[in-house]
Design a protein around this motif. Structure first.
Motif, PDB file in Angstrom:
ATOM      1  N   GLU A  40       0.591  -0.839   0.148  1.00  0.00           N
ATOM      2  CA  GLU A  40      -0.141  -0.231   0.459  1.00  0.00           C
ATOM      3  C   GLU A  40       0.998   1.472   0.287  1.00  0.00           C
ATOM      4  O   GLU A  40       0.455   2.264  -1.124  1.00  0.00           O
ATOM      5  N   LEU A  41       1.315   1.134   0.933  1.00  0.00           N
ATOM      6  CA  LEU A  41       2.826   2.615   0.196  1.00  0.00           C
ATOM      7  C   LEU A  41       3.760   2.445  -0.628  1.00  0.00           C
ATOM      8  O   LEU A  41       3.715   3.705  -0.567  1.00  0.00           O
ATOM      9  N   ALA A  42       3.959   1.273  -1.292  1.00  0.00           N
ATOM     10  CA  ALA A  42       4.764   2.015  -2.180  1.00  0.00           C
ATOM     11  C   ALA A  42       3.482   2.240  -3.495  1.00  0.00           C
ATOM     12  O   ALA A  42       4.230   2.897  -3.849  1.00  0.00           O
ATOM     13  N   LYS A  43       2.592   1.697  -3.350  1.00  0.00           N
ATOM     14  CA  LYS A  43       0.996   2.493  -4.496  1.00  0.00           C
ATOM     15  C   LYS A  43       1.417   3.812  -4.243  1.00  0.00           C
ATOM     16  O   LYS A  43       1.289   4.405  -4.924  1.00  0.00           O
ATOM     17  N   LYS A  44       0.951   3.903  -2.748  1.00  0.00           N
ATOM     18  CA  LYS A  44       0.851   5.817  -2.584  1.00  0.00           C
ATOM     19  C   LYS A  44       2.319   6.327  -2.894  1.00  0.00           C
ATOM     20  O   LYS A  44       1.459   7.482  -3.258  1.00  0.00           O
TER      21      LYS A  44
ATOM     22  N   MET B 258      10.927  -2.682   1.764  1.00  0.00           N
ATOM     23  CA  MET B 258       9.549  -1.827   1.199  1.00  0.00           C
ATOM     24  C   MET B 258      10.246  -1.291   0.543  1.00  0.00           C
ATOM     25  O   MET B 258      10.084  -0.618  -0.537  1.00  0.00           O
ATOM     26  N   GLY B 259      11.480  -0.354   1.112  1.00  0.00           N
ATOM     27  CA  GLY B 259      12.107   0.518   0.631  1.00  0.00           C
ATOM     28  C   GLY B 259      12.488  -0.049  -1.225  1.00  0.00           C
ATOM     29  O   GLY B 259      12.191   1.005  -2.044  1.00  0.00           O
ATOM     30  N   GLU B 260      12.541  -0.628  -1.495  1.00  0.00           N
ATOM     31  CA  GLU B 260      13.240  -1.338  -2.810  1.00  0.00           C
ATOM     32  C   GLU B 260      12.362  -1.109  -3.531  1.00  0.00           C
ATOM     33  O   GLU B 260      12.170  -0.977  -4.901  1.00  0.00           O
ATOM     34  N   SER B 261      10.938  -1.403  -2.720  1.00  0.00           N
ATOM     35  CA  SER B 261       9.305  -1.863  -3.487  1.00  0.00           C
ATOM     36  C   SER B 261       9.155  -0.520  -4.235  1.00  0.00           C
ATOM     37  O   SER B 261       8.963  -0.590  -5.142  1.00  0.00           O
ATOM     38  N   VAL B 262       9.407   0.450  -3.323  1.00  0.00           N
ATOM     39  CA  VAL B 262       9.133   1.539  -4.071  1.00  0.00           C
ATOM     40  C   VAL B 262       9.950   2.552  -5.337  1.00  0.00           C
ATOM     41  O   VAL B 262       9.540   2.923  -6.059  1.00  0.00           O
TER      42      VAL B 262
ATOM     43  N   SER C 298      14.057  -9.446  -1.447  1.00  0.00           N
ATOM     44  CA  SER C 298      14.395  -8.420  -2.288  1.00  0.00           C
ATOM     45  C   SER C 298      14.088  -7.547  -3.692  1.00  0.00           C
ATOM     46  O   SER C 298      13.574  -9.669  -3.782  1.00  0.00           O
ATOM     47  N   ALA C 299      14.460  -7.608  -3.791  1.00  0.00           N
ATOM     48  CA  ALA C 299      14.323  -6.705  -5.656  1.00  0.00           C
ATOM     49  C   ALA C 299      15.277  -8.265  -6.048  1.00  0.00           C
ATOM     50  O   ALA C 299      14.069  -8.381  -7.173  1.00  0.00           O
TER      51      ALA C 299
END
Length: 333
Positions: A44-48, A65-69, A123-124
């Protein structure tokens, strides 16, 4: 206390001055969570974050999570005040992924008969490996749909990295599961699970549930699907972070509920009749590494045009390409 208040004021001031969005996961410390522009669970955070116009994303959470962003928004500068590493995500890398494929092959299952699905907690690089093999990403809230869609391929699902999620979803779909390396028959399984787990959700036990049911006969038990299958079987509700929040907030205020997930999130849910399903404090150590001072230092580095290299998230172009492909396949479903 005065120092914390002053630091909060400085952070708010810097946020207002800069082209930045401050993002925090549900499991973050209260003082960090309260200052965030965007809060939520990992995907949800990556999408927002992608939807914002900010040049800088300051992400308070754990590394994957930072990698997903970054994968979803490569044009943005993604900074993490503390690049803490999720213990589950650290249990698998490209090397371990390949080693598991070899073991699956040795059991008589060819790669072309496998469809990999990775939980967002990876991980990415692992997401990219899954993407290259035609696989997808899932979250704890959409895994049922993703796995059901994956099974339409006629292939066995190779689910990484959380064995509990794989086992719980298999059980709910009346499928057979097996764990790589534990001696179980992989050829008989519909879902083959990598042997990873969440250290926080492993703390909850059936004995904890029995304790609360004996003390409060009318209590409800709500847990995350990263918990052991026996714990999930003995609970009244099993759901993702966002699903747990919705379920608990909709309960009548007089209804007692014991919750099996991370302490910081549960502590914010309701002021009454809400209990932690554990005799110990189930606090994610890596999620709690980020401090107000870390957030301030990161924002100050943006203002001073002297960004600390150790705070910036970097993902190779190839991993962005294939990890995004795995994510996009999920979004299509």
């Amino acid at each position: 206390m005065r120092f914390i208040l002053n630091l909060k004021e400085e952070i708010i001031k810097l946020k207002n001055e800069l082209d930045v969005t401050l993002v925090a996961h549900f499991y973050q410390r209260d003082e960090v969570f309260e200052l965030a522009d965007i809060t939520g669970d990992s995907l949800e955070l990556a999408k927002k974050a992608k939807a914002t116009t900010s040049k800088y994303i300051v992400f308070c959470g754990v590394g994957f999570m930072g990698e997903s962003v970054k994968v979803m928004s490569p044009e943005k500068t993604v900074l993490m005040p503390k690049i803490a590493c999720c213990a589950m995500a650290r249990m698998i890398d490209e090397g371990y992924y390949e080693e598991n494929l070899v073991k699956i092959n040795e059991a008589g299952i060819a790669n072309e008969d496998i469809l990999p699905i990775t939980y967002i907690n990876s991980s990415a690089a692992v997401k990219a490996r899954v993407g290259k093999m035609g696989g997808m990403v899932c979250t704890s809230s959409n895994a049922y749909k993703i796995i059901e869609k994956g099974l339409e391929s006629g292939k066995k699902i190779f689910f990484v990295p959380d064995r509990c999620l794989g086992q719980n979803f298999a059980k709910s779909l009346n499928l057979k599961s097996a764990i790589v390396g534990d001696g179980s028959d992989l050829k008989e399984a519909d879902i083959i699970c990598y042997n990873g787990f969440c250290s926080v959700h492993q703390q909850f036990t059936v004995e904890d549930i029995e304790f609360y049911r004996e003390k409060y006969p009318d209590i409800l038990i709500a847990v995350h699907p990263e918990c052991d299958p026996k714990v999930c079987d003995a609970s009244d509700f099993v759901g993702s972070t966002s699903q747990l929040i919705k379920y608990i907030k909709e309960l009548p205020v007089e209804q007692k509920v014991a919750v099996g997930t991370e302490f910081n999130m549960v502590n914010r849910l309701r002021s009454k009749n809400t209990y932690i399903l554990s005799s110990t404090k189930p606090e994610c150590p890596t999620m709690n590494e980020t401090t107000l001072q870390d957030v301030y230092n990161t924002l100050k580095s943006i203002k001073d045009e002297n960004i600390m290299k150790e705070t910036e998230i970097s993902v190779s172009e190839e991993n962005i390409k294939y990890a995004r492909l795995a994510l996009e396949r999920m979004f299509e479903i």
